[in-house]
Design a protein around this motif. Sequence first.
Motif, short mmCIF file in Angstrom:
data_model
loop_
_atom_site.label_atom_id
_atom_site.label_comp_id
_atom_site.label_asym_id
_atom_site.label_seq_id
_atom_site.Cartn_x
_atom_site.Cartn_y
_atom_site.Cartn_z
N SER A 253 45.75 57.44 43.84
CA SER A 253 46.07 56.00 43.92
C SER A 253 47.42 55.72 44.57
CB SER A 253 46.03 55.38 42.53
OG SER A 253 46.97 56.00 41.69
N HIS A 254 48.38 56.64 44.48
CA HIS A 254 49.68 56.36 45.09
C HIS A 254 49.63 56.41 46.63
CE1 HIS A 254 49.70 60.68 44.01
NE2 HIS A 254 50.27 60.84 45.18
N TYR A 255 48.49 56.80 47.20
CA TYR A 255 48.31 56.77 48.65
C TYR A 255 47.57 55.52 49.12
CZ TYR A 255 50.06 61.50 48.88
OH TYR A 255 50.86 62.60 48.79
N ILE A 256 47.16 54.67 48.20
CA ILE A 256 46.51 53.42 48.57
C ILE A 256 47.55 52.31 48.40
CG2 ILE A 256 44.58 51.86 48.14
CD1 ILE A 256 43.69 54.67 48.96
N LEU A 257 48.14 51.91 49.49
CA LEU A 257 49.18 50.89 49.44
C LEU A 257 48.55 49.51 49.30
CD1 LEU A 257 51.55 52.17 52.25
CD2 LEU A 257 51.64 52.64 49.81
N LYS A 258 49.28 48.61 48.69
CA LYS A 258 48.76 47.26 48.42
C LYS A 258 48.36 46.56 49.71
CE LYS A 258 49.65 43.10 45.88
NZ LYS A 258 50.46 42.42 44.89
N ARG B 79 42.44 44.69 48.78
CA ARG B 79 42.08 43.27 48.65
C ARG B 79 43.17 42.47 47.96
NH1 ARG B 79 35.93 44.41 46.85
NH2 ARG B 79 35.17 44.92 48.92
N ASP B 80 44.00 43.13 47.18
CA ASP B 80 45.07 42.44 46.47
C ASP B 80 46.22 42.04 47.39
OD1 ASP B 80 43.72 42.71 44.06
OD2 ASP B 80 44.66 44.65 43.64
N ALA B 81 46.18 42.44 48.62
CA ALA B 81 47.26 42.11 49.56
C ALA B 81 47.32 40.62 49.85
CB ALA B 81 47.09 42.89 50.86
N ARG B 82 46.21 39.91 49.61
CA ARG B 82 46.16 38.48 49.91
C ARG B 82 47.12 37.66 49.06
NH1 ARG B 82 39.96 37.26 49.37
NH2 ARG B 82 40.25 38.68 47.67
N ASP B 83 47.49 38.17 47.90
CA ASP B 83 48.36 37.37 47.03
C ASP B 83 49.83 37.42 47.43
OD1 ASP B 83 49.06 39.88 46.17
OD2 ASP B 83 48.62 39.52 44.06
N VAL B 84 50.16 38.11 48.49
CA VAL B 84 51.55 38.18 48.94
C VAL B 84 51.73 37.55 50.33
CG1 VAL B 84 52.17 40.18 47.56
CG2 VAL B 84 51.23 40.52 49.84
N LEU B 85 50.81 36.67 50.70
CA LEU B 85 50.94 35.99 51.99
C LEU B 85 52.09 35.00 51.97
CD1 LEU B 85 47.27 35.10 53.00
CD2 LEU B 85 48.79 36.68 54.15
N PRO B 86 52.78 34.85 53.09
CA PRO B 86 53.81 33.82 53.17
C PRO B 86 53.15 32.44 53.07
CG PRO B 86 53.90 35.30 55.07
CD PRO B 86 52.71 35.68 54.29
N ASP B 87 53.90 31.45 52.62
CA ASP B 87 53.36 30.10 52.40
C ASP B 87 52.71 29.50 53.65
OD1 ASP B 87 54.02 30.04 49.73
OD2 ASP B 87 56.00 29.17 50.11
N HIS B 88 53.28 29.75 54.82
CA HIS B 88 52.73 29.14 56.02
C HIS B 88 51.41 29.77 56.47
CE1 HIS B 88 54.89 32.57 57.75
NE2 HIS B 88 54.16 32.41 58.84
N LEU B 89 51.01 30.89 55.86
CA LEU B 89 49.73 31.53 56.20
C LEU B 89 48.66 31.36 55.14
CD1 LEU B 89 50.98 34.89 57.75
CD2 LEU B 89 50.16 32.87 58.95
N LYS B 90 49.02 30.84 53.98
CA LYS B 90 48.07 30.73 52.88
C LYS B 90 46.91 29.80 53.20
CE LYS B 90 50.95 32.30 49.20
NZ LYS B 90 51.40 32.15 47.85
N CYS B 91 47.10 28.86 54.08
CA CYS B 91 46.03 27.92 54.44
C CYS B 91 44.88 28.63 55.16
CB CYS B 91 46.56 26.78 55.27
SG CYS B 91 47.25 27.28 56.86
N TYR B 92 45.10 29.83 55.68
CA TYR B 92 44.07 30.56 56.40
C TYR B 92 43.22 31.45 55.50
CZ TYR B 92 46.59 28.99 60.48
OH TYR B 92 47.18 28.20 61.41
#
Length: 67
Positions: free
Chosen positions: A40-45, A49-62
């Motif tokens: 698991s330590h080789y699977i970076l966020k 699929r969990d990477a979506r929760d760290v989008l910058p505010d200006h990209l969340k609309c997409y």
Amino acid sequence: MVDRESDTYSCECAMFEHMGILCRHALKVMVHVGVCRIPSHYILKRWSRDARDVLPDHLKCYQKDSD
């Protein structure tokens, strides 16, 4: 280099350190020693699929699942 105790694999090409993706050399060693699941330590966020929760505010609309 393989350390079975800490379940770490490293290679001279250092692809994981530079790009966050395991190289074919490390994957082949894992297959050779009989590893069935990538540690698991080789699977970076950022590659999950969990990477979506760290989008910058200006990209969340997409996001397809955004309100």
